[in-house]
Motif scaffolding. Structure first.
Motif, mmCIF file in Angstrom:
data_model
loop_
_atom_site.group_PDB
_atom_site.id
_atom_site.type_symbol
_atom_site.label_atom_id
_atom_site.label_comp_id
_atom_site.label_asym_id
_atom_site.label_seq_id
_atom_site.Cartn_x
_atom_site.Cartn_y
_atom_site.Cartn_z
ATOM 1 N N PHE A 293 41.426 32.734 45.881
ATOM 2 C CA PHE A 293 42.591 33.930 45.432
ATOM 3 C C PHE A 293 41.455 35.368 45.213
ATOM 4 O O PHE A 293 41.479 34.958 44.035
ATOM 5 C CB PHE A 293 43.052 32.529 44.465
ATOM 6 N N TYR A 294 40.855 35.664 46.139
ATOM 7 C CA TYR A 294 40.697 36.409 45.647
ATOM 8 C C TYR A 294 41.789 38.174 46.148
ATOM 9 O O TYR A 294 42.131 38.555 46.342
ATOM 10 C CB TYR A 294 39.149 37.158 46.230
ATOM 11 N N ASP A 295 40.989 39.092 44.021
ATOM 12 C CA ASP A 295 41.791 40.077 44.676
ATOM 13 C C ASP A 295 40.445 41.582 45.084
ATOM 14 O O ASP A 295 40.887 42.694 44.756
ATOM 15 C CB ASP A 295 42.905 40.421 43.379
ATOM 16 N N ALA A 296 39.364 41.309 44.587
ATOM 17 C CA ALA A 296 37.866 41.397 44.923
ATOM 18 C C ALA A 296 37.103 41.210 46.088
ATOM 19 O O ALA A 296 37.600 40.132 46.330
ATOM 20 C CB ALA A 296 37.932 41.816 43.589
ATOM 21 N N GLY A 297 35.727 41.890 45.650
ATOM 22 C CA GLY A 297 34.651 41.284 46.313
ATOM 23 C C GLY A 297 34.648 42.234 48.079
ATOM 24 O O GLY A 297 33.578 41.711 48.297
ATOM 25 N N GLY A 298 35.697 42.480 48.246
ATOM 26 C CA GLY A 298 35.533 43.037 50.015
ATOM 27 C C GLY A 298 35.199 42.261 50.918
ATOM 28 O O GLY A 298 34.398 42.676 51.433
ATOM 29 N N GLY A 341 35.589 34.609 40.614
ATOM 30 C CA GLY A 341 36.654 33.485 41.115
ATOM 31 C C GLY A 341 38.033 33.883 41.599
ATOM 32 O O GLY A 341 38.360 33.135 42.213
ATOM 33 N N GLY A 342 38.891 34.991 40.733
ATOM 34 C CA GLY A 342 40.741 34.842 40.673
ATOM 35 C C GLY A 342 40.872 36.128 41.217
ATOM 36 O O GLY A 342 40.499 37.186 41.770
ATOM 37 N N PHE A 343 41.925 35.585 40.797
ATOM 38 C CA PHE A 343 43.049 37.898 40.675
ATOM 39 C C PHE A 343 43.504 37.773 39.325
ATOM 40 O O PHE A 343 43.936 36.958 38.458
ATOM 41 C CB PHE A 343 43.394 37.495 41.888
ATOM 42 N N GLY A 344 43.511 39.070 39.140
ATOM 43 C CA GLY A 344 43.908 39.918 37.658
ATOM 44 C C GLY A 344 42.574 39.291 36.627
ATOM 45 O O GLY A 344 41.816 39.075 36.564
ATOM 46 N N ALA A 345 43.469 39.594 35.833
ATOM 47 C CA ALA A 345 43.123 39.270 34.156
ATOM 48 C C ALA A 345 44.321 39.820 33.257
ATOM 49 O O ALA A 345 45.493 40.077 33.189
ATOM 50 C CB ALA A 345 42.203 40.644 33.663
ATOM 51 N N SER A 346 43.535 38.758 31.808
ATOM 52 C CA SER A 346 44.370 38.407 30.961
ATOM 53 C C SER A 346 45.132 39.683 30.952
ATOM 54 O O SER A 346 46.254 39.697 29.708
ATOM 55 C CB SER A 346 44.070 37.607 29.433
ATOM 56 N N PHE A 347 44.564 41.313 30.200
ATOM 57 C CA PHE A 347 45.190 42.472 30.126
ATOM 58 C C PHE A 347 46.215 43.094 31.576
ATOM 59 O O PHE A 347 46.548 44.053 31.495
ATOM 60 C CB PHE A 347 44.238 43.256 29.737
ATOM 61 N N VAL A 350 49.221 40.117 36.169
ATOM 62 C CA VAL A 350 49.137 38.441 36.542
ATOM 63 C C VAL A 350 47.879 37.860 36.878
ATOM 64 O O VAL A 350 47.043 39.182 36.470
ATOM 65 C CB VAL A 350 49.300 38.540 37.915
ATOM 66 N N MET A 351 47.590 37.088 36.594
ATOM 67 C CA MET A 351 45.484 36.203 37.071
ATOM 68 C C MET A 351 46.313 34.937 37.319
ATOM 69 O O MET A 351 47.242 34.286 37.506
ATOM 70 C CB MET A 351 44.998 36.333 35.158
ATOM 71 N N GLY A 352 44.743 34.045 38.009
ATOM 72 C CA GLY A 352 44.964 33.177 38.388
ATOM 73 C C GLY A 352 43.652 32.712 39.316
ATOM 74 O O GLY A 352 42.981 33.585 39.670
ATOM 75 N N PRO A 353 43.359 31.799 39.337
ATOM 76 C CA PRO A 353 44.387 29.976 38.557
ATOM 77 C C PRO A 353 43.741 29.883 37.337
ATOM 78 O O PRO A 353 42.128 30.523 37.241
ATOM 79 C CB PRO A 353 43.295 29.285 40.282
ATOM 80 N N GLY A 354 44.092 29.568 37.008
ATOM 81 C CA GLY A 354 43.405 29.761 35.471
ATOM 82 C C GLY A 354 44.163 30.735 34.619
ATOM 83 O O GLY A 354 44.041 31.793 34.984
ATOM 84 N N PHE A 355 42.659 30.966 33.301
ATOM 85 C CA PHE A 355 42.460 32.097 32.497
ATOM 86 C C PHE A 355 41.345 33.176 33.060
ATOM 87 O O PHE A 355 40.444 32.256 33.152
ATOM 88 C CB PHE A 355 42.120 31.344 31.330
ATOM 89 N N ILE A 356 41.652 34.666 33.749
ATOM 90 C CA ILE A 356 40.104 35.176 33.950
ATOM 91 C C ILE A 356 40.344 36.473 32.988
ATOM 92 O O ILE A 356 41.379 37.185 32.194
ATOM 93 C CB ILE A 356 41.148 35.993 35.278
ATOM 94 N N PRO A 357 39.304 36.604 31.995
ATOM 95 C CA PRO A 357 39.330 37.750 30.529
ATOM 96 C C PRO A 357 39.439 38.522 31.282
ATOM 97 O O PRO A 357 39.668 39.446 31.100
ATOM 98 C CB PRO A 357 38.297 37.078 29.520
ATOM 99 N N PHE A 358 38.993 38.657 32.145
ATOM 100 C CA PHE A 358 38.299 40.320 32.982
ATOM 101 C C PHE A 358 37.170 39.548 34.315
ATOM 102 O O PHE A 358 37.392 38.704 34.545
ATOM 103 C CB PHE A 358 37.127 40.592 32.006
ATOM 104 N N PRO A 359 38.195 40.753 35.585
ATOM 105 C CA PRO A 359 37.815 40.976 36.487
ATOM 106 C C PRO A 359 36.128 41.391 36.640
ATOM 107 O O PRO A 359 35.426 42.411 36.133
ATOM 108 C CB PRO A 359 38.055 41.621 37.415
ATOM 109 N N SER A 360 35.584 40.796 37.553
ATOM 110 C CA SER A 360 33.806 40.861 37.924
ATOM 111 C C SER A 360 34.166 41.284 39.342
ATOM 112 O O SER A 360 34.110 40.329 40.221
ATOM 113 C CB SER A 360 33.302 39.727 37.230
#
Length: 744
Positions: A293-298, A341-347, A350-360
Motif C-alpha cells: 500500500f504505497y503512496d510514494a517511492g516512484g 511501507g504504507g500510505f499517509g501519516a498520522s497528521f 488517511v494512513m495505513g496499514p496501521g499507524f504511520i507517524p510520518f512518510p518516508s
C-alpha cells in the motif's frame, strides 16, 4: 607521493619482475594430482584457500563449497546472491536493497548498515579480484566453476576487510578445447533465467576465448492496494556478460584478460508497514504477500550498472610462479523506496496499514571507481617447503547521493579509500604426517570523507573526516594426518577491519560518525575425514574468537539514523559440520550444520530503539532520548543455527539416460535483526526448500526437469525497518517452472 603514483610504480615494477623471471630457463612442475574417484565414491573437492589448487581434505581451514550444478539449481527461479544464505554452515546473506548491495555474514560477523558506503568484514573475491563495495558484491553469479566459503579470518592472503571470512567465486576459464554449456528455466510470474558460456579455441595451445552471459527476468507481480494498480512492482530485468581471452605463447607464460558487465533494471525491496506483532514476530493480518500500500517511492525503482576489467599474468619459472592481477571496476546506479511501507501519516487524513507517524520516501545512488593490483611469487609445488610472498594495492573513490522526496533535500558525500599491503606464507612438511604453516601481512589503510554537495539540512561543506591504521595480521596452523582417511588441524589467526566513516546521516542533519579498527583473535580446531572407501565425507570445526572494539552500525531507531559505534569487546564460539554420503552410486546426500553463539560485551553501549516495537533490553534516558543497553545481546543478523541438506537419487531408464530427483533445504534459526532486542524484530525456525524432477543423459550432455522453489510457499521475514513502524520485508514466493541444461 600519492597512492595512484605508488600504484603506477608498483604495476611497472611487477611488469619488470615478470620479464625478469621470464628470462629464466624452462622447467615446469605439476601440482600433486588429486585422487581419482571411482564409481560409487565421492568426488574430490578442489579449493584455492591458499591461493593454489589443493584438495579440500588437505587444507587447515574450515571451508565449504558449492558446485556449479547446485548454484544453478538455487538460482533456477531467477534468484540472486542472497539465495546463498544458509546454503553452507556459517554463511548468511541478506539485503534491504533488492538485488543490489547484499550484506554477508560469516560466523555471525557482518554489517547491518544499508548504506551504499558500508564496510563489511566479509570479503567477496571473484576470479582473484576483490569486490569491495556492496554494489560490486551483488555482481551476478553465472558460468561458475565453484563457490568457496572460507570461514574465519583470512587476513594473511586476502587483505581487504577479512576478519570474518571470504566468499570466493571462480568462473569457468577458457581452455584448449571447444566447450559450451547453456541452461534455461521458465516459471511463475514469467520468471526467466538463462545462463550460458562457450569456449572457442582461436589458435590451439596459444589463444582461446570464452564468452558467457546471464539474463534474468520477472514480471511485476505485487499489487499496489493504495493506488489500485495491479502488478505494480516486484519485477526485474538483469543482464550480465563476461568475455575472457587466454593467451599462452609457451608452457611457461599465460595471460588472461577479462571484461565483465552487468545491467540491472528492477525493483528495490518492497517494505511492508506494520506487518509484525505487536508483541511478537508473527506476521499479522496487515500482511499480504501479493499486495503493498504505497503512496510514494516512484515505483521502488532500482537501476545499477557495473563494469569490471582485469588482467592476470602467470609465469612459471624453475623455482616459483609469478602471478600479477590488475583490475579496474566501475559501478553506478540508484534505488528508491517507499521506506515507511504504507500510505499517509498520522497528521494526514488517511494512513495505513496501521499507524504511520510520518512518510518516508528516499533514494540513494552511487558513482564508484575501484583499482586493485596484486603481485605474488609462489614456490612451485612438490617440495618440503612451500612459500609465497606478495604485495597488494587498493584504491577506490565514490560519491553517494541521498535524496529525500519527502525530507530531507539532496546531499552528496565522497568516500576515498587507499590501502596497500605486503604478505607472505610458509608451509613446511615437517614429517610424513605433519604440515606446519605460518603467514604474515602488513596492511596500511586510509579513508577520507567529504561533503561535496551540501544542503541547508546537512550544514556547510566539507565536514572533512579522515581515518588511518596500519597493522600486522598473522596466522599459524598445524595439519596432522592421523590415518590414511582422517586428519586433524588447529589454527590461530589474527585479523582486523580498518577504521570506517559513515556519512549518510549528514543528509538528516547529523555529523559523520567514525568507528576505529576492530581486531579479532580466532582459535579453531577441526577434523577432516573420508570414510567407507571414500563414500562418506565428514569435516568439522570448533572455534572461539574475541574481538576488541568491534564495529557495529546502529541502524534505524526512532531517530532514523545510521551511526557507527565501537563496542568494548565481543566474542563468538560455535561449530560447523560438513558432510556427504554416497549411499549408492545413484544416491548422494549432503548435509551441513552450524551453531554460532555471539555476544556484545560492553556494559555502557546504548543505542536508539524502535518507534513502536516492544524492547526487551534495559533502557536509559540520555539527553532526553530513550536508549537500549545492549550488553550481552547477540550480534545482529547472526543466526544461532544454520542447517542445509541436499539429496539426489537417480535410476536408469535406458542405456544412456536416467530419471533423477533432487531436493535441497535450508534452515535458519534464531536471528536478531538489530543491536537491541525486541519481541518483534527477530526471526526463528525459517525453512525453505526446493525440488527438481527430471531426465538426464548419463554422459552429462543434457537434462530437462520440472522444479519448484520455496516449495512450501513459506512466508519468512528477512529483515525490518524500525524507525517509523513495525515494517518488515519477506522472502520470495513459491515458483514453479521447467528447466533445461546442455553441456557439450
Amino acid at each position: 607521493m600519492t597512492i595512484r603514483s605508488t600504484a603506477a610504480r608498483f604495476l611497472g615494477a611487477s611488469t619488470l619482475a615478470v620479464a625478469a623471471i621470464a628470462a629464466q630457463p624452462a622447467f615446469a612442475q605439476d601440482a600433486d594430482a588429486a585422487p581419482e574417484a571411482t564409481e560409487g565414491q565421492l568426488n574430490t573437492i578442489i579449493v584455492t584457500a591458499n591461493r593454489r589448487e589443493e584438495n579440500l581434505q588437505d587444507v587447515a581451514v574450515s571451508a565449504a563449497t558449492l558446485d556449479a550444478s547446485t548454484v544453478k539449481t538455487i538460482f533456477d527461479a531467477g534468484a540472486e546472491v542472497t539465495a546463498l544464505a544458509a546454503r553452507v554452515p556459517g554463511l548468511f546473506v541478506e539485503s534491504s536493497n533488492g538485488r543490489a548491495a547484499p550484506r554477508f555474514y560469516i560466523r555471525g560477523l557482518g554489517n547491518t548498515d544499508f548504506d551504499l558506503a558500508a564496510s563489511q568484514p566479509v570479503s567477496v573475491v571473484m576470479d582473484d579480484v576483490v569486490l569491495e563495495n556492496v554494489t560490486l558484491k551483488s555482481f551476478p553469479i553465472f558460468d561458475i566453476e565453484r563457490i568457496e566459503v572460507l570461514r574465519g579470518p583470512q587476513g594473511t592472503l586476502f587483505g581487504r576487510n577479512t576478519p570474518a571470512g571470504i566468499v570466493k567465486i571462480d568462473t569457468v576459464k577458457p581452455g584448449d578445447d571447444f566447450e559450451a554449456q547453456y541452461s534455461v528455466s521458465f516459471g511463475s510470474f514469467n520468471s526467466l533465467s538463462m545462463d550460458g558460456g562457450v569456449t572457442v579455441p582461436i589458435a590451439p595451445g596459444v589463444a582461446s576465448l570464452r564468452v558467457s552471459g546471464l539474463y534474468q527476468h520477472r514480471d511485476n507481480w505485487i499489487d499496489n492496494g493504495f493506488t489500485g494498480q495491479d502488478d505494480a512492482i516486484g519485477g526485474y530485468d538483469e543482464f550480465a556478460g563476461r568475455a575472457q581471452l587466454l593467451i599462452t605463447p609457451d608452457d611457461r607464460l599465460s595471460v588472461l584478460g577479462t571484461l565483465a558487465f552487468r545491467d540491472l533494471d528492477g525493483t528495490s525491496t518492497p517494505f511492508r508497514a506494520n506487518i509484525l506483532g505487536p508483541g511478537n514476530n508473527d506476521l499479522n493480518a496487515n500482511y499480504d504477500r501479493d499486495t503493498v500500500f504505497y503512496d510514494a517511492g516512484g515505483g521502488n525503482v532500482a537501476e545499477y550498472n557495473a563494469l569490471i576489467a582485469s588482467l592476470r599474468v602467470d609465469y612459471e619459472a624453475d623455482f616459483a610462479t609469478l602471478t600479477s592481477v590488475t583490475a579496474w571496476a566501475e559501478s553506478d546506479g540508484s534505488s528508491r523506496g517507499d521506506i515507511d511501507g504504507g500510505f499517509g501519516a498520522s497528521f494526514l487524513p488517511v494512513m495505513g496499514p496501521g499507524f504511520i507517524p510520518f512518510p518516508s520516501d528516499t533514494q540513494d545512488s552511487i558513482d564508484l571507481d575501484q583499482f586493485t593490483h596484486e603481485v605474488r611469487l609462489a614456490s612451485n609445488p612438490g617440495g618440503v617447503v612451500d612459500w609465497q610472498v606478495g604485495m597488494f594495492v587498493f584504491e577506490s573513490d565514490f560519491d553517494v547521493t541521498t535524496v529525500g522526496f519527502t525530507f530531507p533535500p539532496s546531499v552528496t558525500v565522497r568516500h576515498t579509500n587507499d590501502a596497500w599491503a605486503v604478505f607472505g606464507q610458509v608451509s613446511v612438511q615437517a614429517s610424513d604426517v605433519l604440515k606446519l604453516t605460518g603467514g604474515l601481512r602488513w596492511t596500511d589503510d586510509e579513508k577520507q570523507f567529504i561533503v561535496v554537495s551540501p544542503s541547508f539540512i546537512s550544514g556547510p561543506a566539507p565536514q572533512f573526516r579522515a581515518v588511518q591504521d596500519d597493522r600486522l595480521s598473522w596466522d599459524v596452523s598445524a595439519f596432522l594426518d592421523v590415518s590414511d582417511d582422517a586428519s586433524v588441524y588447529a589454527r590461530i589467526a589474527n585479523g582486523f577491519r580498518a577504521p570506517t566513516i559513515q556519512g549518510r546521516d549528514v543528509a538528516f542533519g547529523a555529523a559523520p560518525s567514525i568507528a576505529t579498527s576492530e581486531k579479532i583473535m580466532s582459535y579453531e580446531a577441526g577434523f577432516k575425514s573420508e570414510l567407507a572407501d571414500r563414500r562418506v565425507r565428514l569435516n568439522g570445526a570448533i572455534y572461539y574468537y574475541t574481538i576488541e572494539d568491534p564495529q557495529f552500525s546502529a541502524v534505524g531507531g526512532a531517530g532514523n539514523l545510521v551511526q557507527l559505534v565501537n563496542a568494548n569487546k565481543g566474542r563468538g564460539f560455535g561449530f560447523e559440520l560438513d558432510s556427504a554420503f554416497q549411499v549408492t552410486p545413484d544416491f548422494l546426500i549432503t548435509a551441513g550444520l552450524s551453531y554460532n553463539d555471539t555476544k556484545i560485551q560492553d556494559s555502557t553501549l546504548a543505542v536508539g530503539i524502535c518507534a513502536q516495537c516492544t524492547v526487551t533490553d534495559p533502557t536509559v534516558v540520555l539527553s532526553g532520548n530513550t536508549r537500549a543497553l545492549v550488553d550481552g545481546n547477540p550480534f545482529p543478523n547472526a543466526p544461532k543455527w544454520i542447517a542445509d541438506v541436499t539429496a539426489r537419487y537417480a535410476f536408469p531408464v535406458s542405456n544412456s539416460g536416467e530419471v533423477f530427483f533432487f531436493t535441497d533445504w535450508a534452515y535458519q534459526g534464531k536471528t536478531n535483526f538489530f543491536l537491541y532486542e525486541s519481541l518483534e524484530f527477530n526471526a526463528n525456525n525459517q525453512i525453505e526448500g526446493g525440488l527438481r524432477i527430471g531426465y538426464a543423459d548419463t554422459s552429462g550432455l543434457f537434462e530437462v526437469a520440472a522444479f519448484v522453489r520455496n516449495i512450501t510457499n513459506a512466508d519468512n521475514v528477512k529483515g525490518g525497518i524500525d524507525f517509523n513502524n513495525n515494517t518488515a520485508f519477506v522472502n520470495d514466493p513459491r515458483v514453479f517452472g521447467i528447466s533445461a541444461r546442455i553441456n557439450y
